[in-house]
Design an enzyme around this catalytic site. Structure first.
Site, PDB file in Angstrom:
ATOM      1  N   CYS A   1     -36.026 -24.092  -3.456  1.00  0.00           N
ATOM      2  CA  CYS A   1     -37.165 -25.008  -3.269  1.00  0.00           C
ATOM      3  C   CYS A   1     -36.794 -26.173  -2.357  1.00  0.00           C
ATOM      4  O   CYS A   1     -37.630 -26.694  -1.634  1.00  0.00           O
ATOM      5  CB  CYS A   1     -37.639 -25.518  -4.614  1.00  0.00           C
ATOM      6  SG  CYS A   1     -36.318 -26.304  -5.560  1.00  0.00           S
TER       7      CYS A   1
ATOM      8  N   GLU B   1     -44.653 -21.887   2.895  1.00  0.00           N
ATOM      9  CA  GLU B   1     -43.319 -21.723   2.317  1.00  0.00           C
ATOM     10  C   GLU B   1     -42.940 -20.238   2.384  1.00  0.00           C
ATOM     11  O   GLU B   1     -43.528 -19.411   1.697  1.00  0.00           O
ATOM     12  CB  GLU B   1     -43.307 -22.191   0.857  1.00  0.00           C
ATOM     13  CG  GLU B   1     -41.914 -22.214   0.253  1.00  0.00           C
ATOM     14  CD  GLU B   1     -41.907 -22.529  -1.238  1.00  0.00           C
ATOM     15  OE1 GLU B   1     -42.762 -22.014  -1.975  1.00  0.00           O
ATOM     16  OE2 GLU B   1     -41.017 -23.289  -1.658  1.00  0.00           O
TER      17      GLU B   1
ATOM     18  N   LYS C   1     -39.896 -18.896 -21.105  1.00  0.00           N
ATOM     19  CA  LYS C   1     -40.530 -17.730 -20.483  1.00  0.00           C
ATOM     20  C   LYS C   1     -39.857 -17.560 -19.134  1.00  0.00           C
ATOM     21  O   LYS C   1     -40.193 -18.242 -18.170  1.00  0.00           O
ATOM     22  CB  LYS C   1     -42.018 -18.022 -20.360  1.00  0.00           C
ATOM     23  CG  LYS C   1     -42.989 -16.945 -19.921  1.00  0.00           C
ATOM     24  CD  LYS C   1     -42.524 -15.979 -18.932  1.00  0.00           C
ATOM     25  CE  LYS C   1     -43.493 -15.672 -17.843  1.00  0.00           C
ATOM     26  NZ  LYS C   1     -42.796 -14.845 -16.833  1.00  0.00           N
TER      27      LYS C   1
ATOM     28  N   GLU D   1     -42.544 -28.578 -11.122  1.00  0.00           N
ATOM     29  CA  GLU D   1     -41.614 -28.576  -9.982  1.00  0.00           C
ATOM     30  C   GLU D   1     -42.000 -27.396  -9.105  1.00  0.00           C
ATOM     31  O   GLU D   1     -41.799 -26.243  -9.482  1.00  0.00           O
ATOM     32  CB  GLU D   1     -40.177 -28.419 -10.467  1.00  0.00           C
ATOM     33  CG  GLU D   1     -39.634 -29.726 -11.006  1.00  0.00           C
ATOM     34  CD  GLU D   1     -38.167 -29.645 -11.376  1.00  0.00           C
ATOM     35  OE1 GLU D   1     -37.721 -30.534 -12.098  1.00  0.00           O
ATOM     36  OE2 GLU D   1     -37.490 -28.686 -10.961  1.00  0.00           O
TER      37      GLU D   1
HETATM   38  P1  NAD Z   1     -44.166 -18.216  -9.523  1.00  0.00           P
HETATM   39  O1  NAD Z   1     -45.034 -19.412  -9.558  1.00  0.00           O
HETATM   40  O2  NAD Z   1     -44.744 -16.938  -9.066  1.00  0.00           O
HETATM   41  O3  NAD Z   1     -43.573 -17.908 -10.980  1.00  0.00           O
HETATM   42  C1  NAD Z   1     -42.868 -18.884 -11.716  1.00  0.00           C
HETATM   43  C2  NAD Z   1     -43.005 -18.572 -13.194  1.00  0.00           C
HETATM   44  O4  NAD Z   1     -44.368 -18.757 -13.562  1.00  0.00           O
HETATM   45  C3  NAD Z   1     -42.672 -17.126 -13.570  1.00  0.00           C
HETATM   46  O5  NAD Z   1     -41.982 -17.124 -14.807  1.00  0.00           O
HETATM   47  C4  NAD Z   1     -44.036 -16.490 -13.700  1.00  0.00           C
HETATM   48  O6  NAD Z   1     -44.065 -15.382 -14.559  1.00  0.00           O
HETATM   49  C5  NAD Z   1     -44.837 -17.630 -14.285  1.00  0.00           C
HETATM   50  N1  NAD Z   1     -46.291 -17.528 -14.124  1.00  0.00           N
HETATM   51  C6  NAD Z   1     -46.984 -16.818 -13.212  1.00  0.00           C
HETATM   52  N2  NAD Z   1     -48.311 -16.963 -13.427  1.00  0.00           N
HETATM   53  C7  NAD Z   1     -48.451 -17.793 -14.492  1.00  0.00           C
HETATM   54  C8  NAD Z   1     -49.563 -18.329 -15.186  1.00  0.00           C
HETATM   55  N3  NAD Z   1     -50.816 -18.029 -14.858  1.00  0.00           N
HETATM   56  N4  NAD Z   1     -49.325 -19.169 -16.202  1.00  0.00           N
HETATM   57  C9  NAD Z   1     -48.064 -19.502 -16.570  1.00  0.00           C
HETATM   58  N5  NAD Z   1     -46.979 -19.006 -15.959  1.00  0.00           N
HETATM   59  C10 NAD Z   1     -47.166 -18.164 -14.925  1.00  0.00           C
HETATM   60  O7  NAD Z   1     -42.893 -18.626  -8.683  1.00  0.00           O
HETATM   61  P2  NAD Z   1     -41.677 -17.695  -8.227  1.00  0.00           P
HETATM   62  O8  NAD Z   1     -42.139 -16.846  -7.107  1.00  0.00           O
HETATM   63  O9  NAD Z   1     -41.067 -17.059  -9.440  1.00  0.00           O
HETATM   64  O10 NAD Z   1     -40.630 -18.790  -7.722  1.00  0.00           O
HETATM   65  C11 NAD Z   1     -40.589 -19.289  -6.419  1.00  0.00           C
HETATM   66  C12 NAD Z   1     -41.305 -20.620  -6.321  1.00  0.00           C
HETATM   67  O11 NAD Z   1     -40.701 -21.587  -7.183  1.00  0.00           O
HETATM   68  C13 NAD Z   1     -41.238 -21.229  -4.931  1.00  0.00           C
HETATM   69  O12 NAD Z   1     -42.488 -21.738  -4.570  1.00  0.00           O
HETATM   70  C14 NAD Z   1     -40.236 -22.369  -5.091  1.00  0.00           C
HETATM   71  O13 NAD Z   1     -40.343 -23.403  -4.149  1.00  0.00           O
HETATM   72  C15 NAD Z   1     -40.525 -22.821  -6.474  1.00  0.00           C
HETATM   73  N6  NAD Z   1     -39.398 -23.587  -7.016  1.00  0.00           N
HETATM   74  C16 NAD Z   1     -39.504 -24.954  -7.127  1.00  0.00           C
HETATM   75  C17 NAD Z   1     -38.432 -25.708  -7.602  1.00  0.00           C
HETATM   76  C18 NAD Z   1     -38.517 -27.217  -7.697  1.00  0.00           C
HETATM   77  O14 NAD Z   1     -37.655 -27.791  -8.326  1.00  0.00           O
HETATM   78  N7  NAD Z   1     -39.491 -27.870  -7.097  1.00  0.00           N
HETATM   79  C19 NAD Z   1     -37.253 -25.065  -7.961  1.00  0.00           C
HETATM   80  C20 NAD Z   1     -37.175 -23.683  -7.830  1.00  0.00           C
HETATM   81  C21 NAD Z   1     -38.264 -22.963  -7.367  1.00  0.00           C
END
Ligand code: NAD
Length: 502
Positions: free
Chosen positions: A299, A396, A190, A265
């Protein structure tokens, strides 16, 4: 024609098919429209429409889960060497199409080509690395007891869900999907709604390289519609999730009824600590690289600079000069160092901190402005005169925005570094070895680099503590997540069995 113009021309050749056909879901090797119609995907460079994207729901997830469950046994039982050669062919196909992947990724996400060309190749490296380990992934131990020969073996857990964010989406997706496939799992991916293009390229590449139908399925849509349904589906055994901490918490709740195994993550507010005894020129390069590369949408970015008071003024002065020199521009211009932010929503979030910083009494020492009115461009920004209690030090921001805070003693630096809900990475700059040992021992982070920027080595564990996540990727840690340990005891003789009801 300039290199930028050439790149734009090449990009449009690759975008043609997306503009005509949109991005469809891919389930059991078939294209499928989304049950809820489509949503629009636009470029952060100029807000122009790129294409329509399938908007899935529980029905699409159900079809994909059935496909992944049907494909599981054959994929699990395929000879390891055969699975390995398919993964290697995927790596080769990624390399062959690396330019197309990078150009599409830049246009979809606003990331600069300077970094994305390497990210596409790192995707291939992920496949090669895990392909190398396919054969031994199921090996176990022999644990002999007085009456039994005990053996352990590892088996793939089953169909899994992979939910990814929009920052470096291609590389991140391969970091999850490659080990899942190497373990023998089938996958439903997804992708983030803001960056669907390269997820589509990946599933096509994988199928063309010989991945059987249904082993990798891609379902697009919104998190609360498709992501939630994936977490809740009873046929899905585990969810590998990358995204925000608060979404990670939702993923856990949504998976509770079906007892999902989750790997999370999540976000970070990572400190880089610079002591007066450090190699300050190298520290300066690393501080700048780790927050302003990849648009700061990373991240592991070091978004909090903790700098020793004795060198603060000089260090910040050099920092300001360099930050003001960073080249912001079109992502396909090879000279560009920072491109536009991913979306209007994210742009509004990042720029809102300019006002927050002022209100809290910090100083905007560089940037703090938007650029142009076509896309989501901001100037690389530095906040000084900040404290660790300010929102700019606690939340963040996830953009090219650095908060600088000073400290006097090592104890204070450690206390500030750990005073955060997050714990993904930490970066330490000192030439005092004993201090480095002491400090890294006390630092609450899943990954720490000393006198270095983040340099990934695939066999090392990747992941965070506290609100930054649960679980580790990398090396054998990835297989631990996608596989189950199994114990089998064989009696070696006629040991006494306690007799009841005799
Ligand atoms: P997000 O949490 O908004 O979305 C991530 C994914 O989750 C998307 O595909 C989104 O559609 C999905 N999602 C949203 N609501 C959901 C739900 N209720 N159930 C299941 N899936 C759902 O994050 P973002 O804004 O796309 O990405 C940025 C974030 O990702 C930042 O906080 C960043 O630090 C983090 N990140 C962490 C790592 C790591 O390795 N720790 C790596 C990259 C990004």
């Amino acid at each position: 024609m300039s290199t930028l113009e050439q790149n734009v021309k090449k990009l449009y050749r690759h975008l043609d098919r997306f503009q005509s056909n949109g991005v469809l879901n891919r389930i059991a090797g078939q294209d499928r429209a989304g049950s809820l119609g489509v949503f629009e995907n636009s470029s952060p460079v100029d807000r122009s429409t790129i294409c329509q994207v399938a908007r899935g729901n529980t029905d699409d997830i159900d079809a994909a889960a059935t496909a992944a469950a049907d494909a599981f046994v054959d994929w699990r039982d395929m000879a390891a060497k055969e699975r390995q050669s398919i993964l290697i062919r995927i790596a080769e196909a990624i390399e062959a199409r690396a330019e197309e992947i990078a150009l599409c990724e830049c246009w979809d996400t606003g990331q600069a080509l300077k970094f994305m060309s390497k990210a596409a190749l790192r995707g291939a490296e992920n496949f090669r690395y895990f392909a190398d380990q396919v054969v031994q992934a199921r090996d176990g131990q022999h644990l002999k007891s007085p009456t039994l020969m005990n053996i352990t073996t590892r088996v793939p857990i089953g169909p899994v869900g992979v939910i990814t964010p929009w920052n470096t989406p291609f590389m991140l997706s391969t970091w999850k999907i490659a080990p899942a496939l190497a373990a023998g799992c089938t996958v439903i991916h997804k992708p983030a709604e803001a960056s669907p293009l390269t997820a589509r390229l990946l599933v096509e590449i994988a199928e063309e390289a010989g991945l059987p139908k249904g082993v990798l399925n891609t379902v697009n849509g919104y998190g609360e519609e498709v992501g939630k349904a994936l977490c809740e589906h009873p046929k899905i055994r585990a969810i590998a999730f990358v995204g925000e901490s608060r979404t990670g918490s939702l993923v856990t709740k949504q998976g509770a009824d079906t007892l999902k195994r989750n790997h999370l993550e999540l976000g970070g507010k990572n400190p880089v600590i610079v002591f007066e005894d450090a190699d300050l020129d190298r520290a300066l390069d690393a501080v700048i690289f780790m927050i302003y590369s990849i648009n700061g949408e990373r991240c592991t970015s070091s978004s909090r600079l903790l700098v020793q008071e004795t060198i603060r003024e000089e260090f910040e002065a050099k920092l300001i000069e360099r930050v003001n020199n960073i080249r912001v521009g079109h992502p396909l211009d090879p000279e560009t160092e920072v491109g536009p932010l991913i979306s209007e929503e994210h742009f509004n979030k990042v720029t809102s901190y300019f006002e927050v910083a002022k209100q809290d009494g910090a100083k905007i020492a560089a940037g703090g402005e938007v650029l142009g009115d076509k896309g989501y461009f901001v100037r690389p920004t530095l906040f000084t005169n900040a404290t660790n209690q300010m929102r700019i030090a606690r939340e963040e921001i996830f953009g090219p925005v650095l908060t600088s805070i000073s400290f006097s003693t090592e104890e204070e630096a450690l206390q500030l570094a750990n005073d955060t809900p997050y714990g993904l990475t930490g970066y330490l700059w000192t030439n005092d070895l004993t201090r480095a040992l002491r400090f890294t021992d006390g630092l609450e982070a899943g990954m720490i680099w000393v006198n270095s920027e983040n340099v990934r080595h695939l066999p090392t564990p990747f992941g965070g503590v506290k609100a930054s996540g649960i679980g580790r990727d990398g090396g054998d840690w990835s297989f631990e997540f996608y596989m189950e340990q199994k114990h089998i005891g064989f009696a070696t003789g006629q040991h006494r069995i306690t007799r009841l009801g005799v």
